[in-house]
Design a protein around this motif. Structure first.
Motif, mmCIF file in Angstrom:
data_model
loop_
_atom_site.group_PDB
_atom_site.id
_atom_site.type_symbol
_atom_site.label_atom_id
_atom_site.label_comp_id
_atom_site.label_asym_id
_atom_site.label_seq_id
_atom_site.Cartn_x
_atom_site.Cartn_y
_atom_site.Cartn_z
ATOM 1 N N VAL A 16 0.959 -1.207 0.007
ATOM 2 C CA VAL A 16 -0.060 -0.132 -0.054
ATOM 3 C C VAL A 16 0.855 1.161 -0.069
ATOM 4 O O VAL A 16 0.691 2.027 -0.575
ATOM 5 N N ALA A 19 2.681 1.649 -3.203
ATOM 6 C CA ALA A 19 1.727 2.243 -4.299
ATOM 7 C C ALA A 19 1.640 3.686 -4.279
ATOM 8 O O ALA A 19 1.285 4.385 -5.008
ATOM 9 N N ALA A 20 1.602 4.033 -2.884
ATOM 10 C CA ALA A 20 1.044 5.495 -2.618
ATOM 11 C C ALA A 20 2.280 6.308 -3.349
ATOM 12 O O ALA A 20 2.152 7.324 -3.682
ATOM 13 N N LEU A 23 2.129 6.744 -6.824
ATOM 14 C CA LEU A 23 1.213 7.790 -6.986
ATOM 15 C C LEU A 23 1.303 9.121 -6.973
ATOM 16 O O LEU A 23 1.204 9.736 -8.036
ATOM 17 N N LEU A 32 -3.208 12.340 -4.322
ATOM 18 C CA LEU A 32 -3.231 11.187 -3.563
ATOM 19 C C LEU A 32 -4.491 10.962 -2.800
ATOM 20 O O LEU A 32 -4.593 12.162 -1.922
ATOM 21 N N ASN A 36 -8.360 7.018 -5.054
ATOM 22 C CA ASN A 36 -7.388 6.797 -6.122
ATOM 23 C C ASN A 36 -6.404 5.831 -5.930
ATOM 24 O O ASN A 36 -6.104 5.109 -6.740
ATOM 25 N N LEU A 37 -6.006 5.782 -4.884
ATOM 26 C CA LEU A 37 -5.047 4.474 -4.236
ATOM 27 C C LEU A 37 -5.538 3.259 -4.354
ATOM 28 O O LEU A 37 -4.916 2.282 -4.856
ATOM 29 N N ASP A 40 -5.846 2.422 -8.002
ATOM 30 C CA ASP A 40 -4.545 2.017 -8.751
ATOM 31 C C ASP A 40 -4.375 0.405 -8.187
ATOM 32 O O ASP A 40 -3.707 -0.379 -8.779
ATOM 33 N N LEU A 48 -8.235 -0.819 2.216
ATOM 34 C CA LEU A 48 -6.770 0.008 2.485
ATOM 35 C C LEU A 48 -6.947 0.107 4.254
ATOM 36 O O LEU A 48 -5.770 0.231 4.833
ATOM 37 N N LYS A 55 -5.494 8.930 6.190
ATOM 38 C CA LYS A 55 -4.422 9.540 5.355
ATOM 39 C C LYS A 55 -3.301 9.933 6.019
ATOM 40 O O LYS A 55 -2.210 9.924 5.337
#
Length: 236
Positions: A16, A19-20, A23, A32, A36-37, A40, A48, A55
């Motif tokens: 995770v 990937a963030a 992005l 972000l 959206n994450l 993806d 998540l 966040k």
């Protein structure tokens, strides 16, 4: 087929976070979001939250991921080349992740990996014979340069009272009415050319300016260390 294989890969906190980071690298930190994450990663947003609470925790984890890219210390190196090497490695890391400087500044508390890096800086100074007193003042003098970037003296975002990550703005000449009132500032505003391709953070923070200031500081710090400087002596 590759996409199907990717979507079957179990989620983990590390996946995770990475990937963030990817992005944010590709589209900017403002893009972000958990939604959206999740898109993806090919999962629903709620998935998540099993790995990051919110966040803020996501952003903290991203910072730790990129700080982990800083080159490891070289054993038994003298304090000055050791600091210079890792600081310039931190700067290269920020060049790969241009969102990171303002993300770091936006946090109320330093993350675990960041604290570990800063602790190494202080430990390197102490192992080099620095007193705790001088090491304290060195950390203040170095400021954000320890992390590989220089805070811009005239930060438009801070003047406007905004906080959080924003895209760096290129330096510009002062408006004519401001230049007329403050001629000395106007003179230096356009006195040097900067390599826009090596700017990290804000304004004039290109590679040449960064290394120029870093070497000035390290040389001055070395001189004070050799003199046995203390704040008590300086205050007399």
């Amino acid at each position: 087929m590759p996409e199907q294989v990717l979507r079957r890969t179990p989620l983990s906190r590390d996946r995770v976070l990475r990937a963030a980071v990817a992005l944010a690298d590709e589209a900017g930190i403002e893009s972000l979001s958990m939604r959206n994450l999740a898109q993806d990663l090919g999962v629903v947003p709620m998935a998540l939250y099993k790995h990051v609470a919110n966040k803020d925790e996501l952003l903290d984890g991203m910072i730790d991921v990129v700080v982990g890219e800083i080159d490891p210390p070289v054993p038994d190196a003298d304090w000055k080349p050791a600091l210079r090497r890792r600081i310039l490695s931190a700067r290269r890391m920020l060049g790969r992740h241009p969102w990171a400087p303002l993300a770091i500044e936006s946090r109320n508390m330093a993350t675990p990996a960041l604290l570990g890096y800063l602790d190494w800086v202080v430990g390197t100074l102490r192992a080099g014979g620095f007193s705790a007193d001088l090491a304290h003042h060195v950390m203040h003098a170095m400021g954000s340069r320890v992390l590989g970037f220089s805070q811009e003296l005239f930060d438009a975002a801070r003047r406007a009272g905004r906080s959080g990550p924003t895209e760096p703005e290129p330096p510009a000449a002062l408006p004519p009415e401001v230049a007329a009132r403050f001629p000395h500032l106007a003179e230096i505003a356009t006195a040097a050319a900067h390599d826009d391709g090596s700017v990290v953070g804000q304004g004039c923070d290109d590679q040449f300016e960064f290394e120029f200031a870093l070497d000035l500081l390290l040389d001055g710090i070395e001189r004070l260390h050799r003199q046995g400087w203390t704040s008590a002596d300086a205050a007399r």
